[in-house]
Design an enzyme around this catalytic site. Structure first.
Site, short mmCIF file in Angstrom:
data_model
loop_
_atom_site.label_atom_id
_atom_site.label_comp_id
_atom_site.label_asym_id
_atom_site.label_seq_id
_atom_site.Cartn_x
_atom_site.Cartn_y
_atom_site.Cartn_z
N ASP A 54 39.53 38.70 45.05
CA ASP A 54 40.11 39.43 43.92
C ASP A 54 41.39 38.71 43.49
O ASP A 54 42.33 38.59 44.28
CB ASP A 54 40.42 40.87 44.39
CG ASP A 54 40.63 41.81 43.23
OD1 ASP A 54 40.80 41.33 42.10
OD2 ASP A 54 40.63 43.02 43.46
N ASP A 56 37.62 38.45 37.28
CA ASP A 56 38.59 38.14 38.34
C ASP A 56 38.15 38.59 39.73
O ASP A 56 38.97 38.74 40.61
CB ASP A 56 39.94 38.77 38.00
CG ASP A 56 39.89 40.28 38.00
OD1 ASP A 56 38.79 40.84 38.06
OD2 ASP A 56 40.96 40.91 37.94
N GLU A 57 36.86 38.76 39.94
CA GLU A 57 36.38 39.32 41.19
C GLU A 57 35.02 38.75 41.55
O GLU A 57 34.17 38.58 40.68
CB GLU A 57 36.16 40.82 41.01
CG GLU A 57 37.06 41.70 41.80
CD GLU A 57 36.65 43.13 41.57
OE1 GLU A 57 35.69 43.55 42.21
OE2 GLU A 57 37.28 43.79 40.74
#
EC number: 2.7.7.7
Length: 469
Positions: free
Chosen positions: A15, A110-111
């Site tokens: 993350d 973003d993960e």
DNA sequence: TCTGGGGTCCTAGGACCC
DNA sequence: TCTGGGGTCCTAGGACCC
């Protein structure tokens, strides 16, 4: 063993920390160490990401930007998102992760989850995966120029995901096999994925606050309260039972575009025009993705925030922006908009990964159709009533003659723009910001990507071109 | 200056079919 | 002669995630 769960801590959740703000701080030295808020900067905007400096003052994701402005000191930077830059950074990170495992599931920009067992050659002991994650974090920071990641590792997606949150930012948590419940149970129920405000409130009314509290509730009670799927899911998650696999590619199930207006709209003509713009975006993205859709949905948020959807499904799929627009208009016509519309949206579902050839050709068999105005044989002429006045055909961007004075070109957090004039190969546009008077007339080449509703353009850097005659 | 935009999944009722 | 029962499709709404 309690539910499906692997024996080794071989699932990682990566993350990126406050990614949007971190990219802005990376790209602009003067922002480093300062509070940065990225999101909608206009009147009705909300915060997408607050840097950790801004969080100290109480700025949070999903908070109205106006509220964040009240909380943060002067000197705080409020920035509109630059998705193209975030996407590039995301690709760099995913490339680093792909070196670690052939099985990477990107969940958002973003993960991502990694199945470390899929590589086949990693040391999957706690010590081994810890070293692997430390190396990954260093490589991510190096490759991105300083954007940091937090990583959680465990025997399941659930534990990995919760782990990545425990030591943010720039942290690592490895939950050893067998420790799952001990780690989960003291945490508030809101940490569980799938427990949002409504579920948390229902649990709170029953005096249940921690995941440990939740683990003491009968399965049948949870199903009574939350329904079969959600109830049974909570029962398992509270016990750290999670056998969801890390999966690579997933096919899109819908494509949509929506827009909240600076001011509520009532004018029918304007609303229809906005629908056309949204439908054109949806149709263009369908085409770009090689998809077509059978169902068109519109979303209408009234002035009081009540939100309704209306949808209709046709026998034949389409990817034609004009047809999507026509459906959407037909649906909108059934809705009372007189009290003011805050948001309009257009979506496409029931996707097929093929394009119906010759949809409007004479060889197509007539099919029952939901819309009297859009029968399968009916091909709207370019400027026929009911078709968007400027819908681009297959070649984009539109030709110079498609831009007309008075036409809206985009609405975003920078405000609205409309075409002021157009000529051979150029179009002049005037922008009006949310809190600023109409700006100067600017001139663009018609194929300037800044005119297209993808990312907010940096208008100040748009090179001027010759004004129209 | 209350409440973005892009998604996913689930539920529930009615139609329709076997 | 009083409600079967299951499956699928469609529609609308809602919770949730980033």
């Amino acid at each position: 063993m309690s539910g499906g769960r692997r024996r080794e801590a071989s699932i990682a959740h990566v993350d990126l920390d406050a990614m949007f703000a971190a990219v802005e701080q990376r790209d602009k030295v003067s922002l480093r160490g300062r509070p940065v808020v990225v999101g909608g900067v206009a009147g009705r905007g909300v915060v997408a990401t607050a840097s950790y400096e801004a969080r100290q003052f109480g700025a949070r994701s999903a908070m109205p930007t106006a509220e964040a402005r009240r909380r943060c000191p002067s000197g705080t930077a409020f920035l509109a998102p630059r998705f193209a830059a975030y996407r590039k950074t995301s690709e760099v990170v995913m490339a680093v992760l792909a070196e670690l495992s052939p099985l990477v599931e990107q969940v958002s920009i973003d993960e991502a989850y990694l199945d470390l067992a899929a590589a086949g050659h990693h040391d999957l002991t706690v010590g081994g995966v810890t070293a692997l994650a430390e190396q990954a974090r260093r490589e991510i920071a190096a490759a991105t120029g300083g954007v940091t990641a937090s990583i959680g590792i465990g025997t399941s997606k659930l534990v990995a995901k919760i782990g990545s949150d425990l030591n943010k930012p720039n942290g690592l948590t490895v939950v050893a096999p067998g420790d799952e419940q001990a780690v989960l149970h003291p945490l508030p129920v809101t940490r569980l994925p799938g427990v949002g405000p409504a579920t948390a409130e229902r649990l709170r009314r029953s005096g249940l606050h921690t995941i440990g509290d939740l683990a003491r509730v009968d399965r049948s009670d949870l199903i009574d309260w939350f329904g079969q799927a959600h109830g049974a899911g909570l029962y398992r998650l509270a016990r750290a039972e999670d056998d969801r696999a890390v999966v690579g590619e997933r096919e899109a199930k819908s494509v949509s575009a929506e827009e909240t207006f600076e001011f509520d709209l009532t004018d029918r003509g304007r609303l229809n025009h906005e629908i056309d713009l949204l439908a054109t975006r949806v149709g263009s993205r369908l085409r770009a993705g090689g998809l077509s859709a059978r169902t068109v949905t519109i979303k209408v948020r009234h002035h009081d925030f009540t939100t309704i959807t209306r949808s209709a499904t046709r026998a034949q799929p389409t990817d034609d922006p004009r047809l999507v627009a026509q459906f959407a208009r037909t649906l909108l016509a059934e809705i009372d908009t007189s009290a003011g519309i805050r948001l309009l949206g257009v979506g496409a579902t029931t996707l097929a990964d093929f394009v119906q050839d010759d949809l409007f050709g004479s060889t197509v068999t007539a099919t029952p159709d939901t819309f009297a105005t859009s029968g399968a044989h009916h091909r709207p002429a370019d400027h026929e009533e009911g078709s968007p006045p400027t819908a681009p055909g297959r070649p984009t961007p539109p030709a110079a003659t498609d831009w007309r004075p008075g036409q809206d070109v985009r609405h975003d957090n920078h405000g609205s723009g409309w075409v002021w004039g157009s000529g051979r190969g150029v179009v002049t546009v005037r922008f009006e910001g949310p809190s600023t008077p109409p700006g100067p007339v600017r001139t663009f080449a018609v194929d300037d990507p800044a005119l297209h509703p993808s990312d907010p353009p940096d208008w100040t850097n748009t090179p001027p071109v010759a004004a129209p005659a």
